[in-house]
Design a protein around this motif. Sequence first.
Motif, PDB file in Angstrom:
ATOM      1  N   THR A  83      35.906 -63.420 -46.630  1.00  0.00           N
ATOM      2  CA  THR A  83      36.878 -63.560 -47.714  1.00  0.00           C
ATOM      3  C   THR A  83      36.309 -63.087 -49.044  1.00  0.00           C
ATOM      4  N   VAL A  86      36.291 -58.858 -49.468  1.00  0.00           N
ATOM      5  CA  VAL A  86      37.478 -58.167 -49.985  1.00  0.00           C
ATOM      6  C   VAL A  86      37.525 -58.180 -51.506  1.00  0.00           C
ATOM      7  N   GLN A  92      35.183 -52.758 -51.421  1.00  0.00           N
ATOM      8  CA  GLN A  92      36.533 -52.221 -51.611  1.00  0.00           C
ATOM      9  C   GLN A  92      36.500 -50.698 -51.715  1.00  0.00           C
ATOM     10  N   THR A 108      46.147 -55.095 -46.446  1.00  0.00           N
ATOM     11  CA  THR A 108      46.421 -56.426 -45.912  1.00  0.00           C
ATOM     12  C   THR A 108      46.080 -56.530 -44.429  1.00  0.00           C
ATOM     13  N   GLN A 111      42.393 -56.893 -44.099  1.00  0.00           N
ATOM     14  CA  GLN A 111      41.985 -58.211 -44.581  1.00  0.00           C
ATOM     15  C   GLN A 111      42.231 -59.250 -43.495  1.00  0.00           C
ATOM     16  N   GLN A 336      39.741 -68.700 -49.400  1.00  0.00           N
ATOM     17  CA  GLN A 336      39.892 -67.401 -50.058  1.00  0.00           C
ATOM     18  C   GLN A 336      39.811 -67.563 -51.578  1.00  0.00           C
ATOM     19  N   TYR A 339      39.154 -64.445 -54.038  1.00  0.00           N
ATOM     20  CA  TYR A 339      40.320 -63.549 -54.106  1.00  0.00           C
ATOM     21  C   TYR A 339      41.496 -64.255 -54.786  1.00  0.00           C
ATOM     22  N   SER A 467      46.957 -64.158 -46.618  1.00  0.00           N
ATOM     23  CA  SER A 467      46.583 -62.836 -47.144  1.00  0.00           C
ATOM     24  C   SER A 467      47.816 -62.112 -47.671  1.00  0.00           C
ATOM     25  N   ASN A 471      47.841 -60.929 -51.520  1.00  0.00           N
ATOM     26  CA  ASN A 471      47.510 -59.522 -51.709  1.00  0.00           C
ATOM     27  C   ASN A 471      48.531 -58.810 -52.598  1.00  0.00           C
TER      28      ASN A 471
END
Length: 535
Positions: A83, A86, A92, A108, A111, A336, A339, A467, A471
């Motif tokens: 997690t 990302v 990335q 996505t 992920q 997560q 993120y 996600s 996202n």
Amino acid sequence: MSTGSFDAKTEVETKGEEAHHGDVLHDEVLKNSDLLTEAFEGENQEHEQGVWEGVKAHPWACFWAFIMCFTIVMESFDMFLNTNFVAIAEFQKQFGVQTGPDSWTIPTRWQSALFQSGQCGAFIGVFLAGPITNRIGYRWTTILALILMNATIFISFFAKSLTVLVIGQAFEGVPWGLFIANSPAYASEVVPLSLRGACTATLQMSWSIGSIVVAGATYGYNSRLDEWAWRTPLALQWIFPTPLLVLVFLAPESPWWLIRHGRKEQALKSIVRLGTTAEDAPKKLAMMERTVEIEAQLGGSPNLLDLLKGSDLRRTIITCLVYASQNFAGNLIANQATYFFEQAGISSDMAFKLNLINSCLQFVANGLSWVLTAWFGRRTIYLYGTTVNICLLFILGICASVPQTHGTNYAQACLGVIISFVFAGTMGPISYTIISETSSVRLRALSTAVGRAAYYVAEIPMIYLSSRMLNTTGWNLAGKCGYVWGGTACVCWVMAYFFLPELKHRSYRESDILFNRKISARKFKSTVIDVQDNE
């Protein structure tokens, strides 16, 4: 112990060595008055022992329980590592798609694949755990898993594409499943009654330790501009398996497992190694043997179908629901966190700092959970913890719904930290205690495995949903996901209110009787069970 009692026990052990095969037990313990009296005394001693008294008397039991629970740090490490990947700029850039002049993101679908692949492997692992553990025991199953863990890390470390990385995570997931199925069961069986809650709750602490190591590593390497920004954290996985392998090799086997397999002499040695005095060890052995024999009369060798029969069906449903519910009360926000913070409008560098703070606070909450388990019941902690998080999740949704400013961004981030803190101090750790206490001794290895499988069945689609919600190439809900998780947490609360029994201060024999009598979940605490009842 009287000479007659010693002779009777010796006779039982001798016959056991000759007649036992697998889980076939004989019933001398229920017929021999001396052994039965010792079983009564052993159970009464467990009820009379306080938490601090138990810690002083059984430090080695606490140590071995913690070591077994610490194997979960590897699943936690990898789960949080994925997690965080990302959110790492270099990761990335290397594996993502460009979304702006100087910005990239992991699609996505990838992920979700990264988050889910390990869980899919673990789903296989938990189903392997029950049969393997029933055959070779908790120690050797865990040793096997640690060796497998060391080997599978190579796939992820040398991965050159997302495809290979996903495959590596799937293979790593298999030993995770073995760890998570065995750890709560082993911990609950090696410590006395007064310490079951605190010691099984250390499973959540292992999750926090894993997240702290990941948060520190990814924060430290986030600024690197090469592949080692994400490859070095992957290599850190190797610091855990080998030392743990040595310690687990030295650990005693669960005396409950040994008794169930007719190895009473080894069980007695294990009981002494775990801190019980030589004088009291035969009493505890008789107590365990009595419970195992009562359960054995209900069925032969354990198999998965037994989980769906009689009172064990109810116990299996409770275990599965409690495990699965961990995914519906805001826990995925914690998983997560980095993120989530970025999507809430926090800068990348600050998001990694907040994630480290969040992980450390979760560790503190885990420590506080030990105090809570000593003072309050399992049902009470679960219900009140869920209530608090429901309120916080809806407040998070409201914060994300108003016009966004710098203040609302930080409010969402702070609420995410508080939700994680509450979960790590209440629902998270107490779930492991509930799971380890609910199943019967005979089916414990299978029950904890199936319960964890239910967790993965719920988690895998929820990871995709989470996600998708966060996202920017998905639904981009940010803090509005609080409405979704608040709603699912309400469902968890309702189910727990009606179906979750209170098993604090209950021996495994008493739990068997309460379930066999079909006592309502809300009356478990008040129902009196006589020490002489064998039903």
